[in-house]
Design a protein around this motif. Structure first.
Motif, PDB file in Angstrom:
ATOM      1  N   ARG A 119       0.906  -1.170  -0.069  1.00  0.00           N
ATOM      2  CA  ARG A 119      -0.152  -0.068  -0.182  1.00  0.00           C
ATOM      3  C   ARG A 119       0.843   1.304  -0.042  1.00  0.00           C
ATOM      4  O   ARG A 119       2.086   1.143   0.339  1.00  0.00           O
ATOM      5  N   ILE A 120       0.374   2.352  -0.299  1.00  0.00           N
ATOM      6  CA  ILE A 120       1.113   3.671  -0.499  1.00  0.00           C
ATOM      7  C   ILE A 120       0.751   4.088   1.204  1.00  0.00           C
ATOM      8  O   ILE A 120      -0.403   4.175   1.627  1.00  0.00           O
ATOM      9  N   ALA A 121       1.963   4.374   1.986  1.00  0.00           N
ATOM     10  CA  ALA A 121       1.840   4.878   3.214  1.00  0.00           C
ATOM     11  C   ALA A 121       1.975   6.442   3.312  1.00  0.00           C
ATOM     12  O   ALA A 121       1.168   7.012   3.970  1.00  0.00           O
ATOM     13  N   GLU A 122       2.576   7.030   2.323  1.00  0.00           N
ATOM     14  CA  GLU A 122       2.453   8.535   2.231  1.00  0.00           C
ATOM     15  C   GLU A 122       3.012   8.999   0.759  1.00  0.00           C
ATOM     16  O   GLU A 122       3.748   8.265   0.355  1.00  0.00           O
ATOM     17  N   VAL A 123       2.368  10.045   0.539  1.00  0.00           N
ATOM     18  CA  VAL A 123       2.557  10.912  -0.806  1.00  0.00           C
ATOM     19  C   VAL A 123       2.989  12.071  -0.408  1.00  0.00           C
ATOM     20  O   VAL A 123       2.173  13.028   0.149  1.00  0.00           O
ATOM     21  N   GLU A 124       4.523  12.306  -0.598  1.00  0.00           N
ATOM     22  CA  GLU A 124       5.165  13.746   0.029  1.00  0.00           C
ATOM     23  C   GLU A 124       5.349  14.290  -1.182  1.00  0.00           C
ATOM     24  O   GLU A 124       6.195  14.077  -2.112  1.00  0.00           O
ATOM     25  N   PRO A 125       4.688  15.560  -1.366  1.00  0.00           N
ATOM     26  CA  PRO A 125       4.896  16.335  -2.518  1.00  0.00           C
ATOM     27  C   PRO A 125       6.594  16.998  -2.497  1.00  0.00           C
ATOM     28  O   PRO A 125       6.734  17.118  -1.329  1.00  0.00           O
ATOM     29  N   ALA A 126       6.996  17.121  -3.695  1.00  0.00           N
ATOM     30  CA  ALA A 126       8.621  17.381  -3.683  1.00  0.00           C
ATOM     31  C   ALA A 126       8.689  18.727  -2.990  1.00  0.00           C
ATOM     32  O   ALA A 126       8.118  19.709  -3.511  1.00  0.00           O
ATOM     33  N   ALA A 127       9.501  18.667  -2.256  1.00  0.00           N
ATOM     34  CA  ALA A 127       9.695  20.123  -1.682  1.00  0.00           C
ATOM     35  C   ALA A 127      10.651  20.850  -2.722  1.00  0.00           C
ATOM     36  O   ALA A 127      10.514  22.153  -3.076  1.00  0.00           O
ATOM     37  N   ASP A 128      11.548  20.158  -3.392  1.00  0.00           N
ATOM     38  CA  ASP A 128      12.426  20.780  -4.406  1.00  0.00           C
ATOM     39  C   ASP A 128      12.308  20.609  -5.808  1.00  0.00           C
ATOM     40  O   ASP A 128      12.198  19.293  -6.197  1.00  0.00           O
ATOM     41  N   ALA A 129      11.434  21.413  -6.645  1.00  0.00           N
ATOM     42  CA  ALA A 129      10.872  20.969  -7.924  1.00  0.00           C
ATOM     43  C   ALA A 129      11.768  21.155  -8.931  1.00  0.00           C
ATOM     44  O   ALA A 129      11.387  21.603 -10.186  1.00  0.00           O
ATOM     45  N   SER A 130      13.114  21.544  -8.569  1.00  0.00           N
ATOM     46  CA  SER A 130      13.993  21.659  -9.712  1.00  0.00           C
ATOM     47  C   SER A 130      14.203  20.868 -10.703  1.00  0.00           C
ATOM     48  O   SER A 130      14.334  19.587 -10.258  1.00  0.00           O
ATOM     49  N   THR A 131      14.066  21.142 -12.047  1.00  0.00           N
ATOM     50  CA  THR A 131      14.226  20.111 -12.939  1.00  0.00           C
ATOM     51  C   THR A 131      15.735  19.817 -13.505  1.00  0.00           C
ATOM     52  O   THR A 131      16.544  20.424 -13.441  1.00  0.00           O
ATOM     53  N   SER A 132      15.991  18.539 -13.764  1.00  0.00           N
ATOM     54  CA  SER A 132      17.281  17.758 -14.112  1.00  0.00           C
ATOM     55  C   SER A 132      16.886  16.948 -15.276  1.00  0.00           C
ATOM     56  O   SER A 132      16.165  15.934 -14.911  1.00  0.00           O
ATOM     57  N   GLY A 133      17.538  17.057 -16.486  1.00  0.00           N
ATOM     58  CA  GLY A 133      17.372  16.224 -17.457  1.00  0.00           C
ATOM     59  C   GLY A 133      16.039  16.126 -17.979  1.00  0.00           C
ATOM     60  O   GLY A 133      15.650  14.912 -18.390  1.00  0.00           O
ATOM     61  N   GLY A 134      15.415  17.095 -17.766  1.00  0.00           N
ATOM     62  CA  GLY A 134      14.241  17.161 -18.549  1.00  0.00           C
ATOM     63  C   GLY A 134      12.899  16.621 -17.492  1.00  0.00           C
ATOM     64  O   GLY A 134      11.838  16.351 -17.869  1.00  0.00           O
ATOM     65  N   LEU A 135      13.442  16.294 -16.182  1.00  0.00           N
ATOM     66  CA  LEU A 135      12.368  15.738 -15.453  1.00  0.00           C
ATOM     67  C   LEU A 135      12.156  16.429 -14.335  1.00  0.00           C
ATOM     68  O   LEU A 135      13.264  17.036 -13.656  1.00  0.00           O
ATOM     69  N   MET A 136      11.158  16.758 -13.741  1.00  0.00           N
ATOM     70  CA  MET A 136      10.821  17.457 -12.545  1.00  0.00           C
ATOM     71  C   MET A 136      10.462  16.512 -11.462  1.00  0.00           C
ATOM     72  O   MET A 136       9.036  16.043 -11.486  1.00  0.00           O
ATOM     73  N   PRO A 137      10.924  16.535 -10.274  1.00  0.00           N
ATOM     74  CA  PRO A 137      10.314  15.962  -9.139  1.00  0.00           C
ATOM     75  C   PRO A 137       8.956  16.249  -8.780  1.00  0.00           C
ATOM     76  O   PRO A 137       8.914  17.537  -8.561  1.00  0.00           O
ATOM     77  N   VAL A 138       7.918  15.617  -8.329  1.00  0.00           N
ATOM     78  CA  VAL A 138       6.690  15.746  -8.155  1.00  0.00           C
ATOM     79  C   VAL A 138       6.293  15.317  -6.688  1.00  0.00           C
ATOM     80  O   VAL A 138       5.907  16.081  -6.024  1.00  0.00           O
TER      81      VAL A 138
END
Ligand SMILES: Cc1cc2nc3c(=O)[nH]c(=O)nc-3n(C[C@H](O)[C@H](O)[C@H](O)COP(=O)(O)O)c2cc1C
Length: 330
Positions: free
Chosen positions: A77-96
Motif C-alpha cells: 500500500r501507499i503509506a505516504e505521498v510527500e509532494p516534492a519540496a524541491d521541484a528543480s528540473t534535471s534532465g527534462g524531469l521534475m520531481p513531483v
C-alpha cells in the motif's frame, strides 16, 4: 519490498490510468526498496490547454491512484505521498512527489476495472430500467459526483459544452497543440504510443482527414463563414446520456484530486457506464460558474471536471495507446 521486476509489473497497470490528451507525463524512479520518486516529463506539458499545469498534476494524481490499486494486488500500500519540496528540473524531469510503500495493502474492488475503463467518445443508447439502476448505483457510490439526468438539462449542458469548446478552439495555439497530440492516421509513428488516436476519438478515417483540415488551415476561413462552430460541434454525443459533475474540496492539491478523479471514473465503469470528461465545461470560468449555480454544487467544493456518461452504443476501440513500461522508469 520493491524491486525493478515488481515495479515493471505495477507500471503495466499504472500506465492505464487516464491522462489529459493521453500525454502520459508521469515517470517513476525506484528509491531503495520502499519508496518511489514520481517525476514529470516536462516535454509533455500542454502550455496552451493547461497553462497552470493543473491537468498534468491531476493526471499524476490518477497515476498515483493507479499505483495504489496495483500495489493492493501484491499486499502492498501507499503509506505516504510527500509532494516534492524541491521541484528543480534535471534532465527534462521534475520531481513531483516521493511515495512511501509499506506492507499491508488489500485488493481494492476498483482494481479489476482498471483494464476496462476507457474514455468513451461514441454515442449512447437509451438508459432503460437497467441504465437508470446503474445511475442510482453510481449516485450512491460517490460523494464527489453530482448527476444530471433530466434530458433537457443534459441538452443545455451539451449546448454549453459546444460554446466552451468553440471558445477554446478559436485560440490558434490551443488548436495547434490539440492537433499535435491527435494521431489521425495509423501511419503516425506514435499512433500506438500516446495522444488521441482516430480510433479512440471514434472517428472514421474520412472524418479524421477532415479534422486535420478543419482544426488546421481551414479553421479561420470556416469561422469567417460562420461554419466552424457547427463542424466542431459535439452536442450529439450527449444524446441519451447523463452528465456527472465531479467536485472536490476547494484548495485541494490536484495531485490528491487526481486520485479521486480516477476512482470516480472507475466507479462509473463498475456500474457498466461509459464515460468521457468534457474538460472545457469546467475550464471555462463562465460555464463552470453556471453549472455550479444551476445544479447546486455544494459550497466549499470546486467543480473540477464534467463527464458525459451513459450506456455505450457500440464497442470500445481495440487499441489503447500507451508508452512501453520501460520508458516510464527513469
Ligand atoms: C485531467 C483530464 C482531462 C481530460 N479531459 C478530456 C476531455 O476534455 N475530452 C476528452 O475527450 N478526454 C479527456 N480526457 C481523457 C483523456 O484524453 C484520456 O484519459 C486519454 O486519452 C487516455 O485514454 P483512456 O482514458 O481511454 O485510457 C481527460 C483526462 C484527464 C486525466
Amino acid at each position: 519490498m520493491l524491486d525493478p521486476s515488481l515495479l515493471k509489473d505495477l507500471l503495466a497497470e499504472v500506465r492505464l490510468a487516464p491522462s489529459v490528451h493521453n500525454i502520459q507525463p508521469t515517470r517513476w524512479r525506484l528509491v531503495g526498496g520502499d519508496a518511489l520518486l514520481l517525476l514529470e516529463d516536462i516535454a509533455r506539458r500542454l502550455p496552451a490547454a493547461d497553462p497552470t499545469g493543473h491537468d498534468v498534476r491531476l493526471s499524476h494524481g490518477a497515476a498515483v491512484e493507479g499505483l495504489s490499486l496495483a500495489l493492493g494486488r501484491h499486499g502492498l500500500r501507499i503509506a505516504e505521498v510527500e509532494p516534492a519540496a524541491d521541484a528543480s528540473t534535471s534532465g527534462g524531469l521534475m520531481p513531483v512527489a516521493r511515495i512511501l510503500i509499506r506492507a499491508g495493502g488489500a485488493l481494492d474492488k476498483l482494481a479489476d476495472l482498471v483494464a476496462s475503463r476507457i474514455s468513451w467518445r461514441g454515442g449512447f443508447r437509451a438508459f432503460g430500467p437497467a441504465g437508470e439502476a446503474a445511475l442510482d448505483g453510481l449516485a450512491a457510490s460517490s460523494t464527489d459526483l453530482l448527476l444530471v439526468r433530466d434530458p433537457p438539462a443534459v441538452g443545455e449542458i451539451a449546448r454549453l459544452a459546444d460554446e466552451a469548446g468553440f471558445h477554446f478552439l478559436c485560440n490558434d495555439a490551443h488548436r495547434a497543440e490539440l492537433l499535435r497530440w491527435m494521431r489521425l492516421s495509423r501511419s503516425d509513428p506514435a499512433y500506438l504510443r500516446d495522444g488521441l488516436s482516430a480510433e479512440a476519438m471514434a472517428m472514421p478515417g474520412v472524418v479524421a482527414f477532415g479534422t486535420r483540415l478543419v482544426l488546421g488551415p481551414l479553421f479561420p476561413p470556416l469561422r469567417r463563414l460562420g461554419l466552424a462552430a457547427t463542424l466542431v460541434s459535439e452536442r450529439g454525443t450527449f444524446a441519451n446520456g447523463a452528465v456527472a459533475l465531479f467536485h472536490r474540496p476547494e484548495g485541494e492539491d490536484p495531485l490528491v484530486t487526481g486520485r479521486a478523479f480516477y476512482r470516480a471514473w472507475l466507479a462509473m465503469t463498475a456500474q457498466g457506464l461509459a464515460a468521457c470528461p468534457v474538460s472545457v465545461l469546467a475550464d471555462r470560468p463562465a460555464s463552470n460558474r453556471q453549472l455550479i449555480e444551476r445544479h447546486g454544487v455544494p459550497k466549499g467544493r470546486r467543480l473540477v471536471n464534467v463527464f458525459r456518461l451513459g450506456l455505450a452504443a457500440g464497442a470500445p476501440a481495440a487499441v489503447r495507446a500507451r508508452l512501453p513500461v520501460a520508458e516510464l522508469i527513469v
